[in-house]
Design a protein around this motif. Structure first.
Motif, PDB file in Angstrom:
ATOM      1  N   GLN A  87       0.834  -1.208   0.000  1.00  0.00           N
ATOM      2  CA  GLN A  87       0.000   0.000   0.000  1.00  0.00           C
ATOM      3  C   GLN A  87       0.868   1.257   0.000  1.00  0.00           C
ATOM      4  O   GLN A  87       0.564   2.221  -0.710  1.00  0.00           O
ATOM      5  N   LEU A  88       1.927   1.228   0.799  1.00  0.00           N
ATOM      6  CA  LEU A  88       2.834   2.369   0.858  1.00  0.00           C
ATOM      7  C   LEU A  88       3.472   2.619  -0.504  1.00  0.00           C
ATOM      8  O   LEU A  88       3.541   3.769  -0.973  1.00  0.00           O
ATOM      9  N   MET A  89       3.913   1.559  -1.165  1.00  0.00           N
ATOM     10  CA  MET A  89       4.537   1.720  -2.478  1.00  0.00           C
ATOM     11  C   MET A  89       3.538   2.244  -3.504  1.00  0.00           C
ATOM     12  O   MET A  89       3.898   3.042  -4.365  1.00  0.00           O
ATOM     13  N   GLU A  90       2.288   1.830  -3.376  1.00  0.00           N
ATOM     14  CA  GLU A  90       1.248   2.359  -4.259  1.00  0.00           C
ATOM     15  C   GLU A  90       1.087   3.864  -4.037  1.00  0.00           C
ATOM     16  O   GLU A  90       0.964   4.638  -4.991  1.00  0.00           O
ATOM     17  N   MET A  91       1.091   4.273  -2.777  1.00  0.00           N
ATOM     18  CA  MET A  91       0.972   5.701  -2.443  1.00  0.00           C
ATOM     19  C   MET A  91       2.164   6.484  -2.983  1.00  0.00           C
ATOM     20  O   MET A  91       2.008   7.579  -3.497  1.00  0.00           O
ATOM     21  N   GLN A  92       3.355   5.932  -2.812  1.00  0.00           N
ATOM     22  CA  GLN A  92       4.568   6.629  -3.204  1.00  0.00           C
ATOM     23  C   GLN A  92       4.787   6.612  -4.711  1.00  0.00           C
ATOM     24  O   GLN A  92       5.477   7.488  -5.239  1.00  0.00           O
ATOM     25  N   GLY A  93       4.235   5.638  -5.397  1.00  0.00           N
ATOM     26  CA  GLY A  93       4.403   5.550  -6.842  1.00  0.00           C
ATOM     27  C   GLY A  93       5.873   5.485  -7.214  1.00  0.00           C
ATOM     28  O   GLY A  93       6.637   4.731  -6.617  1.00  0.00           O
ATOM     29  N   ASP A  94       6.279   6.315  -8.173  1.00  0.00           N
ATOM     30  CA  ASP A  94       7.674   6.287  -8.626  1.00  0.00           C
ATOM     31  C   ASP A  94       8.630   6.955  -7.639  1.00  0.00           C
ATOM     32  O   ASP A  94       9.827   7.014  -7.873  1.00  0.00           O
ATOM     33  N   LYS A  95       8.100   7.441  -6.521  1.00  0.00           N
ATOM     34  CA  LYS A  95       8.944   8.042  -5.480  1.00  0.00           C
ATOM     35  C   LYS A  95       9.276   7.049  -4.357  1.00  0.00           C
ATOM     36  O   LYS A  95       9.887   7.429  -3.359  1.00  0.00           O
ATOM     37  N   ALA A  96       8.874   5.797  -4.528  1.00  0.00           N
ATOM     38  CA  ALA A  96       9.189   4.782  -3.516  1.00  0.00           C
ATOM     39  C   ALA A  96      10.701   4.657  -3.385  1.00  0.00           C
ATOM     40  O   ALA A  96      11.426   4.612  -4.379  1.00  0.00           O
ATOM     41  N   THR A  97      11.164   4.625  -2.166  1.00  0.00           N
ATOM     42  CA  THR A  97      12.595   4.603  -1.898  1.00  0.00           C
ATOM     43  C   THR A  97      13.168   3.188  -1.973  1.00  0.00           C
ATOM     44  O   THR A  97      12.424   2.208  -1.916  1.00  0.00           O
ATOM     45  N   VAL A  98      14.475   3.119  -2.077  1.00  0.00           N
ATOM     46  CA  VAL A  98      15.145   1.822  -2.063  1.00  0.00           C
ATOM     47  C   VAL A  98      14.862   1.121  -0.730  1.00  0.00           C
ATOM     48  O   VAL A  98      14.724  -0.105  -0.688  1.00  0.00           O
ATOM     49  N   PHE A  99      14.742   1.888   0.345  1.00  0.00           N
ATOM     50  CA  PHE A  99      14.440   1.304   1.653  1.00  0.00           C
ATOM     51  C   PHE A  99      13.079   0.615   1.631  1.00  0.00           C
ATOM     52  O   PHE A  99      12.932  -0.500   2.146  1.00  0.00           O
ATOM     53  N   THR A 100      12.082   1.260   1.060  1.00  0.00           N
ATOM     54  CA  THR A 100      10.745   0.666   0.993  1.00  0.00           C
ATOM     55  C   THR A 100      10.783  -0.609   0.160  1.00  0.00           C
ATOM     56  O   THR A 100      10.205  -1.629   0.552  1.00  0.00           O
ATOM     57  N   HIS A 101      11.464  -0.559  -0.971  1.00  0.00           N
ATOM     58  CA  HIS A 101      11.609  -1.770  -1.797  1.00  0.00           C
ATOM     59  C   HIS A 101      12.299  -2.879  -1.009  1.00  0.00           C
ATOM     60  O   HIS A 101      11.863  -4.031  -1.036  1.00  0.00           O
ATOM     61  N   SER A 102      13.379  -2.539  -0.308  1.00  0.00           N
ATOM     62  CA  SER A 102      14.126  -3.531   0.472  1.00  0.00           C
ATOM     63  C   SER A 102      13.264  -4.158   1.561  1.00  0.00           C
ATOM     64  O   SER A 102      13.323  -5.370   1.781  1.00  0.00           O
TER      65      SER A 102
END
Length: 152
Positions: A87-102
């Motif tokens: 859900q967070l990555m959906e909110m952040q879209g292309d601004k999702a950080t490497v930390f969130t991906h990790s």
């Protein structure tokens, strides 16, 4: 006026539970800061409860989604962590950080969703191609899946 964390600790020590209504007076940022303060004071149960209240009050807040996803990781509640991080990555879209991906990759791996973790690592590497942690995770997942050396 005391901040939210102080107020919750005071009430908890007095045996008074807090309510969502009490928490609703505070912004998502104030709730996030209170959760961080509570975790820093080893008041994890209170922080988790506040996270749940914050999520109920502000389900579309990036601040709340970020902190509650981290709380789920700390609790090792992998299904919830995966759900909240997605859900967070959906909110952040292309601004999702490497930390969130990790964190998503780690949560998927810990939830034993290795194929999904491998796919998420591939997506993250497309965005952050030289990130050492992502490269290491990708290779480890490829090996765990029996894929051997995989072309990126």
């Amino acid at each position: 006026m005391p901040n939210l964390a102080q107020e919750l600790v005071f009430n908890a020590e007095a045996g008074r539970p807090f309510s969502t209504l009490q928490v609703s007076r505070f912004s998502p940022t104030e709730i996030r800061e209170a959760i961080q303060a509570l975790m820093g004071e080893d008041r994890d149960a209170l922080a988790y409860a506040l996270g749940d209240a914050g999520l109920a009050l502000y389900p579309d807040s990036e601040d709340i989604m970020a902190i509650t996803s981290l709380l789920a990781v700390v609790r090792e509640d992998w299904p919830q962590a995966v759900d909240l991080l997605r859900q967070l990555m959906e909110m952040q879209g292309d601004k999702a950080t490497v930390f969130t991906h990790s964190m998503l990759i780690r949560s998927l791996r810990c939830n034993l969703d290795l194929a999904e973790a491998f796919e998420a690592a591939g997506i993250a590497l497309a965005l952050f191609p030289d990130h050492p942690e992502l490269l290491k995770e990708y290779d480890a997942l490829a090996e765990a899946l029996g894929l051997g050396a995989v072309q990126r």
